[in-house]
Write a protein that holds these residues in place. Structure first.
Motif, mmCIF file in Angstrom:
data_model
loop_
_atom_site.group_PDB
_atom_site.id
_atom_site.type_symbol
_atom_site.label_atom_id
_atom_site.label_comp_id
_atom_site.label_asym_id
_atom_site.label_seq_id
_atom_site.Cartn_x
_atom_site.Cartn_y
_atom_site.Cartn_z
ATOM 1 N N LYS A 1 40.998 42.877 27.255
ATOM 2 C CA LYS A 1 41.243 43.295 28.632
ATOM 3 C C LYS A 1 42.434 44.261 28.776
ATOM 4 O O LYS A 1 42.388 45.191 29.573
ATOM 5 C CB LYS A 1 41.452 42.084 29.538
ATOM 6 C CG LYS A 1 41.009 42.375 30.961
ATOM 7 C CD LYS A 1 40.619 41.133 31.709
ATOM 8 C CE LYS A 1 39.958 41.511 33.026
ATOM 9 N NZ LYS A 1 39.351 40.385 33.687
ATOM 10 N N SER B 1 35.041 46.607 35.732
ATOM 11 C CA SER B 1 34.271 46.234 36.898
ATOM 12 C C SER B 1 33.546 44.916 36.709
ATOM 13 O O SER B 1 33.590 44.331 35.632
ATOM 14 C CB SER B 1 33.276 47.331 37.210
ATOM 15 O OG SER B 1 33.214 47.476 38.590
ATOM 16 N N ASN B 2 32.874 44.478 37.758
ATOM 17 C CA ASN B 2 32.167 43.205 37.669
ATOM 18 C C ASN B 2 30.661 43.415 37.778
ATOM 19 O O ASN B 2 30.184 44.531 37.885
ATOM 20 C CB ASN B 2 32.655 42.264 38.766
ATOM 21 C CG ASN B 2 32.511 42.879 40.139
ATOM 22 O OD1 ASN B 2 31.638 43.711 40.381
ATOM 23 N ND2 ASN B 2 33.373 42.498 41.047
ATOM 24 N N CYS C 1 32.445 46.173 31.680
ATOM 25 C CA CYS C 1 32.296 44.823 32.214
ATOM 26 C C CYS C 1 33.573 44.018 31.925
ATOM 27 O O CYS C 1 33.960 43.862 30.761
ATOM 28 C CB CYS C 1 31.067 44.195 31.576
ATOM 29 S SG CYS C 1 31.065 42.411 31.434
ATOM 30 N N GLY C 2 34.214 43.545 32.987
ATOM 31 C CA GLY C 2 35.473 42.818 32.836
ATOM 32 C C GLY C 2 35.316 41.495 32.102
ATOM 33 O O GLY C 2 36.126 41.133 31.256
ATOM 34 N N THR C 3 34.235 40.782 32.419
ATOM 35 C CA THR C 3 33.971 39.504 31.756
ATOM 36 C C THR C 3 33.871 39.720 30.246
ATOM 37 O O THR C 3 34.359 38.903 29.455
ATOM 38 C CB THR C 3 32.623 38.930 32.252
ATOM 39 O OG1 THR C 3 32.638 38.974 33.682
ATOM 40 C CG2 THR C 3 32.406 37.514 31.792
#
Lengths: 199, 89
Positions: free
Chosen positions: A171, A180-181, A161-163
């Motif tokens: 990151k 990914s999102n 999860c990018g967030t």
């Protein structure tokens, strides 16, 4: 036959859309897409994997990347697919760096043990999704990085999860798989009837 | 840690013993991996430590010096899906 696409300066998801269009147009052959950022590069790799296509990534000067995706005839793809022992309908979602609640130290050790066991047991899941503190397992200093890299080499999608990576300031430390999102995470869950959540 | 065909497995009386041994071995910079105890080894707690054969001497020495506490030490070799388990300690 090689088709080249210059996707420099194009906003996400344009490079992927253009590449997919070219791939759909051809029966077999290669499509080489040049992009100027890492997110676009990762998205192209994801596209290649989702099509079960071979791909090659070159890092060019000036922060450019060239991703070459090879489309094969469906007979060849079918043959390749058979070699990989992946259960297409099985997804593992890892929501924490700990397995279970109660004691964090124990939870960490159980998680290591769990991922080792996944790596030792076939058939493999189609994807392993990592979110919240689960993303700490996919970064460079993770103790399970080698197991996850092995799984990726065997054809398992490793998705973080990018967030979440962003929240933990990790990151640029991703060590395996792709970023990914929520759309992708949900899509992977929805497309499978067997999602096991660990964390 | 590399995937090898021959490796060591250390077993323990309790999870706490396994976790303590893990941190001691890490401090000594010995490459290890904490894994679920293989099914063919019974009479031990659920966690075991996998180590490289090249560290066999030092692990045995640490056991003799009582700097490292474990229950048993096995050498596991795998060949063509066959597994052989040799008890060293």
């Amino acid at each position: 036959m090689m088709k080249e696409i210059d996707a420099r300066g194009l906003e996400c998801p344009k490079p992927v859309i253009l590449t997919k269009k070219e791939l759909d147009n051809i029966e077999e052959g290669k499509v080489k897409t040049t992009v100027d950022n890492e997110v676009a590069r990762e998205n192209l790799i994801k596209l290649a994997k989702s099509q079960n296509a071979d791909f090659e990534v070159e890092e060019l000067e000036g922060g450019l990347f060239a991703v070459t995706i090879e489309k094969k005839t469906s007979a060849e793809t079918q043959k390749q697919k058979k070699l990989v022992e992946v259960d297409e309908n099985y997804v593992i979602a890892i929501q924490s760096e700990h397995m279970g609640r109660g004691d964090e130290k124990l939870g960490k050790i159980l998680m290591k043990s769990f991922i080792y066991t996944v790596r030792e047991t076939k058939p493999y899941p189609k994807s392993i999704l990592f979110f919240n503190s689960g993303v700490k397992l996919t970064v460079e200093e993770s103790e399970v990085l080698d197991d996850l890299k092995d799984l990726e080499n065997e054809g398992v999608e490793i998705i973080s999860c990018g967030t979440c990576l962003d929240y933990f300031n990790l990151k640029d430390k991703l060590g395996v798989g792709s970023i990914s999102n929520m759309y992708t995470i949900y899509e992977k869950m929805r497309n499978s009837t067997n999602v096991v959540t660990i964390g | 840690m590399e995937r090898e065909n021959i490796f060591l497995i250390l077993t323990f009386d309790s999870t706490h013993h396994a976790m303590r041994a893990e941190s001691i071995l890490k401090e000594e910079n010995i490459a290890i991996k904490t894994i679920p105890t293989p099914r063919d080894i019974t009479l031990s707690c659920g966690l075991a430590i996998k180590a490289s054969v090249s560290d066999k001497e030092i692990i045995i020495k640490m056991h003799e010096d009582k700097t490292l506490d474990f229950k048993n030490l096995y050498e596991v070799s795998t060949m063509d899906n066959k597994r052989e388990l040799k008890k060293i300690i």
